[in-house]
Motif scaffolding. Structure first.
Motif, PDB file in Angstrom:
ATOM      1  N   LYS A   1       0.824  -1.210   0.000  1.00 31.97           N
ATOM      2  CA  LYS A   1       0.000   0.000   0.000  1.00 31.97           C
ATOM      3  C   LYS A   1       0.856   1.257   0.000  1.00 31.97           C
ATOM      4  O   LYS A   1       0.602   2.208  -0.760  1.00 31.97           O
ATOM      5  CB  LYS A   1      -0.919  -0.013   1.222  1.00 31.97           C
ATOM      6  CG  LYS A   1      -1.779   1.243   1.380  1.00 31.97           C
ATOM      7  CD  LYS A   1      -2.639   1.141   2.624  1.00 31.97           C
ATOM      8  CE  LYS A   1      -3.478   2.405   2.788  1.00 31.97           C
ATOM      9  NZ  LYS A   1      -2.671   3.624   2.924  1.00 31.97           N
TER      10      LYS A   1
ATOM     11  N   GLU B   1       0.682   3.514  -3.570  1.00 38.04           N
ATOM     12  CA  GLU B   1      -0.010   4.788  -3.420  1.00 38.04           C
ATOM     13  C   GLU B   1       0.948   5.946  -3.608  1.00 38.04           C
ATOM     14  O   GLU B   1       0.560   7.003  -4.127  1.00 38.04           O
ATOM     15  CB  GLU B   1      -0.683   4.856  -2.045  1.00 38.04           C
ATOM     16  CG  GLU B   1      -1.885   3.938  -1.913  1.00 38.04           C
ATOM     17  CD  GLU B   1      -2.582   4.124  -0.579  1.00 38.04           C
ATOM     18  OE1 GLU B   1      -2.027   4.856   0.271  1.00 38.04           O
ATOM     19  OE2 GLU B   1      -3.661   3.543  -0.386  1.00 38.04           O
TER      20      GLU B   1
ATOM     21  N   GLU C   1       0.210   7.951  -6.894  1.00 38.61           N
ATOM     22  CA  GLU C   1      -0.512   9.092  -6.329  1.00 38.61           C
ATOM     23  C   GLU C   1      -2.010   8.842  -6.337  1.00 38.61           C
ATOM     24  O   GLU C   1      -2.823   9.704  -6.660  1.00 38.61           O
ATOM     25  CB  GLU C   1      -0.177  10.382  -7.095  1.00 38.61           C
ATOM     26  CG  GLU C   1       1.294  10.769  -7.003  1.00 38.61           C
ATOM     27  CD  GLU C   1       1.588  12.064  -7.742  1.00 38.61           C
ATOM     28  OE1 GLU C   1       0.669  12.565  -8.432  1.00 38.61           O
ATOM     29  OE2 GLU C   1       2.716  12.564  -7.626  1.00 38.61           O
ATOM     30  N   ARG C   2      -2.387   7.628  -5.998  1.00 37.90           N
ATOM     31  CA  ARG C   2      -3.781   7.230  -5.866  1.00 37.90           C
ATOM     32  C   ARG C   2      -3.949   6.472  -4.560  1.00 37.90           C
ATOM     33  O   ARG C   2      -2.980   6.082  -3.929  1.00 37.90           O
ATOM     34  CB  ARG C   2      -4.232   6.352  -7.046  1.00 37.90           C
ATOM     35  CG  ARG C   2      -4.281   7.076  -8.383  1.00 37.90           C
ATOM     36  CD  ARG C   2      -4.627   6.091  -9.500  1.00 37.90           C
ATOM     37  NE  ARG C   2      -4.729   6.731 -10.793  1.00 37.90           N
ATOM     38  CZ  ARG C   2      -5.841   7.239 -11.298  1.00 37.90           C
ATOM     39  NH1 ARG C   2      -6.975   7.168 -10.612  1.00 37.90           N
ATOM     40  NH2 ARG C   2      -5.851   7.808 -12.492  1.00 37.90           N
ATOM     41  N   LYS C   3      -5.208   6.209  -4.196  1.00 39.68           N
ATOM     42  CA  LYS C   3      -5.521   5.479  -2.986  1.00 39.68           C
ATOM     43  C   LYS C   3      -6.203   4.159  -3.335  1.00 39.68           C
ATOM     44  O   LYS C   3      -6.986   4.086  -4.284  1.00 39.68           O
ATOM     45  CB  LYS C   3      -6.455   6.308  -2.076  1.00 39.68           C
ATOM     46  CG  LYS C   3      -5.833   7.611  -1.579  1.00 39.68           C
ATOM     47  CD  LYS C   3      -4.707   7.345  -0.600  1.00 39.68           C
ATOM     48  CE  LYS C   3      -4.161   8.651  -0.033  1.00 39.68           C
ATOM     49  NZ  LYS C   3      -3.052   8.422   0.923  1.00 39.68           N
TER      50      LYS C   3
ATOM     51  N   LYS D   1      -8.965   1.642  -2.983  1.00 40.73           N
ATOM     52  CA  LYS D   1     -10.364   1.789  -2.561  1.00 40.73           C
ATOM     53  C   LYS D   1     -10.983   0.475  -2.107  1.00 40.73           C
ATOM     54  O   LYS D   1     -11.725   0.432  -1.132  1.00 40.73           O
ATOM     55  CB  LYS D   1     -11.182   2.389  -3.702  1.00 40.73           C
ATOM     56  CG  LYS D   1     -10.755   3.801  -4.073  1.00 40.73           C
ATOM     57  CD  LYS D   1     -11.647   4.385  -5.147  1.00 40.73           C
ATOM     58  CE  LYS D   1     -11.236   5.817  -5.482  1.00 40.73           C
ATOM     59  NZ  LYS D   1     -12.097   6.413  -6.539  1.00 40.73           N
TER      60      LYS D   1
ATOM     61  N   PHE E   1      -8.010   3.257   6.990  1.00 41.11           N
ATOM     62  CA  PHE E   1      -7.684   3.954   5.749  1.00 41.11           C
ATOM     63  C   PHE E   1      -8.842   3.948   4.746  1.00 41.11           C
ATOM     64  O   PHE E   1      -8.647   4.286   3.583  1.00 41.11           O
ATOM     65  CB  PHE E   1      -6.448   3.328   5.104  1.00 41.11           C
ATOM     66  CG  PHE E   1      -5.191   3.557   5.886  1.00 41.11           C
ATOM     67  CD1 PHE E   1      -4.446   4.710   5.706  1.00 41.11           C
ATOM     68  CD2 PHE E   1      -4.755   2.640   6.833  1.00 41.11           C
ATOM     69  CE1 PHE E   1      -3.292   4.938   6.418  1.00 41.11           C
ATOM     70  CE2 PHE E   1      -3.596   2.848   7.549  1.00 41.11           C
ATOM     71  CZ  PHE E   1      -2.860   3.994   7.354  1.00 41.11           C
TER      72      PHE E   1
END
Length: 580
Positions: free
Chosen positions: A332, A336, A340-342, A344, A366
């Motif tokens: 993770k 990430e 530059e994303r999360k 989901k 999170f």
């Protein structure tokens, strides 16, 4: 037989009201119609008579309020003759209509059929959709099984042939407004007069079942079905077309209870529709064990994390299953930060490594939705399961080709995953690596895993007199580095020992030669040795340095007997002679 609605399929005499409604003839003076019958001639409209459902006058059967509330037939599926009570199989002819009641018809018998039709009492034909077996459960608790039940949807009542009941040993006694059914002086059930016909008193519990068993034209098809060891009806149809067995008509939806119970498979898992997701919106994960074989570093499992959008996969080697959360945190943090994303959603099976309280708390912290598959349904996590299968099959092929022992499956899994990320999927023209890294792909540096490689000796360990290379086996690609990973199998350099794994980019490959293919696998030959130029992924599992040449020194056998010093006397004796 008397049927006021003209839909009975039995032969027999027809009463005056029936003839009047169909033949348009006047009633003779000596025949007196019933008072309840409000008969009118044609052209002046139809008067409402008795209802065929409740027996009351003033409305038709289709408008009966009792019929709307009870639409299912009073029958259950037979289970291979295993009925209780009086369960003898009867060749009874009756109809199957969506009504909860069954009526005794003493005028009905086995009729002559034309094709798939039955001859009615007025000479008309009624379509037969099939023949089946039905259990009638009386309120007394006894059950009577009826066979050869004609399924006639157009008839308005469910009729039981009284003559065929008597032929099978049943006794019907009609007295007052009641009908008593018995067999061998034993009470079976009863019925009551309702609208001119006797209606059986049946248990309402069987109203929940509405089916006809073994729907076919006749019982001969069921016999051949048993003779052919319960093959499917499609095979029987092909045999009938070849004139090897009698032809039969099969109604759609035919089922054999024995076949259903013995052959029933699981329902097919429909492939999900294409998902247009962004990277890291859905991650598939699973753990896999390689037959409890430990790697050289003591690893027992490998964990896959596959992005649904790009299908880019990460693989981690684990010693224990409870390390899954630790490596998921590493994954993770890396992905990430790089994309530059999360993350989901995370989809996994119901393994305990994913069901721990720590894992659930981490996902809640999170905001990650943890999707779990239904019990015993791994198809719901098909992306991860298929990735495990693909990796396991490739590892088997790699180990078999190179001749390396099974303990090297960890290096093979890492290499296989590295290569699969650079191979496009069948429904895409771009590789997972290009979608994930957003770089142009170059495959010119790939080499055959497990082949022979001549690796240049590092400058710090090179000597002016002696070989400049060592013989190695190619083990994979360096992580986050431009280079390859090698295992030394033959060395003439004192500072580079056999069994050491190190990284280098200065090597010449012989991709058609596999040095471990015909070499016997021994623990001394494949002992992994750490090296100062190698930072292995399987850290904290290094084997202490050991020179294999020392194992070849054979110690001299020594006796265990206690040694005692032997004395043979002095070399010379000195005497002192005194003389006077």
């Amino acid at each position: 037989m008397v049927r006021c609605d003209g839909l009975c399929y039995a032969r027999g005499t027809v009463t005056a009201p029936f003839r009047a409604s169909h033949n348009n003839k006047k009633v003779k003076p000596d025949v007196k119609p019933k008072a309840a019958t409000n008969f009118k001639k044609k052209g002046k409209g139809k008067a409402k008579g008795d209802c065929f459902v409740c027996g009351k006058s003033g409305h038709w059967a289709k408008d009966c309020p009792e019929r709307k509330d009870r639409k299912s037939a009073n029958m259950v599926i037979s289970e291979g003759g295993g009925t209780s009570g009086y369960g003898k199989i009867l060749p009874t002819v009756l109809s199957v209509f969506h009504s909860p009641d069954w009526w005794v018809d003493t005028g009905a018998n086995i009729h002559v059929g034309r094709g798939s039709s039955l001859l009615m009492g007025n000479g008309s034909l009624a379509a037969v959709h099939g023949v089946g077996t039905i259990d009638l459960k009386f309120t007394s608790g006894n059950t009577v099984q009826l066979k050869n039940v004609q399924h006639v949807p157009s008839i308005k009542k469910n009729l039981v042939s009284g003559s065929l009941l008597c032929r099978e040993g049943f006794r019907l006694v009609f007295e007052s407004n009641k009908c008593v059914v018995s067999k061998y002086e034993t009470f079976v059930g009863k019925g009551y007069d309702s609208g001119g016909l006797f209606r059986f008193a049946l248990n309402d519990m069987c109203n929940n079942h509405n089916a006809v068993n073994h729907i076919s034209e006749n019982d001969e098809s069921n016999v051949w079905h048993s003779r052919l060891c319960h093959v499917n009806f499609g095979c029987m149809t092909r045999l009938a077309n070849m004139s090897l067995i009698p032809k039969f008509t099969l109604v759609k939806g035919s089922k054999c209870h024995t076949c259903v119970q013995s052959k029933q498979p699981r329902k097919p898992h429909k492939a999900s529709e294409a998902r247009n997701l962004a990277p890291l919106e859905l991650v598939h994960s699973d753990l896999c064990e390689m037959n409890s074989v430990l790697t050289k570093g003591g690893k027992k499992y490998f964990m896959t994390l596959t992005d649904d959008c790009t299908r880019f996969c990460y693989v981690y080697l684990l010693k224990r299953k409870d390390e899954a959360l630790h490596y998921f945190k590493i994954y993770k943090a890396e992905v990430e930060n790089q994309l530059e994303r999360k993350i989901k959603r995370l989809r996994s099976d119901r393994g305990r490594e994913y069901f721990s309280n720590e894992f659930a708390s981490f996902c809640e912290e999170f905001g990650i939705i943890h999707e779990r598959t239904p019990p015993y349904l791994p198809q719901s996590n098909g992306v991860a399961e298929r990735k495990n299968r693909t990796l396991a099959e490739i590892v088997n092929a790699m180990l078999d080709t190179t001749g390396l022992c099974k303990e090297w499956w960890g290096e093979a899994v890492l290499t296989a995953c590295y290569v699969l990320n650079k191979i496009p999927m069948k429904h895409k023209k771009v590789t997972p690596f290009e979608e994930w890294e957003r770089k142009k792909l170059n495959l010119s540096y790939l080499r055959t895993w497990g082949c022979l490689a001549k690796v240049n000796v590092p400058i710090a360990k090179k000597r002016k007199l002696g070989p400049n290379t060592v013989d190695c086996v190619f083990l994979g690609y360096a992580i986050h580095s431009v280079g390859y990973r090698f295992l030394i199998v033959n060395s003439g350099v004192p500072d580079m020992h056999v069994g050491t794994i190190f990284e280098s980019r200065d090597a010449i490959f012989f991709e058609n030669e596999f040095p471990m293919k015909h070499t016997p696998s021994t623990s001394s030959q494949e002992t992994v040795m750490p090296h100062e130029h190698f930072a292995p992924i399987e850290h904290n599992d290094q084997t202490p340095k050991k020179n294999p040449e020392e194992d070849n020194i054979v110690d001299t056998r020594k006796s265990k007997r206690q040694r005692v010093a032997k004395s043979f006397g002095d070399d010379y004796i000195v005497y002192l002679v005194v003389t006077s």
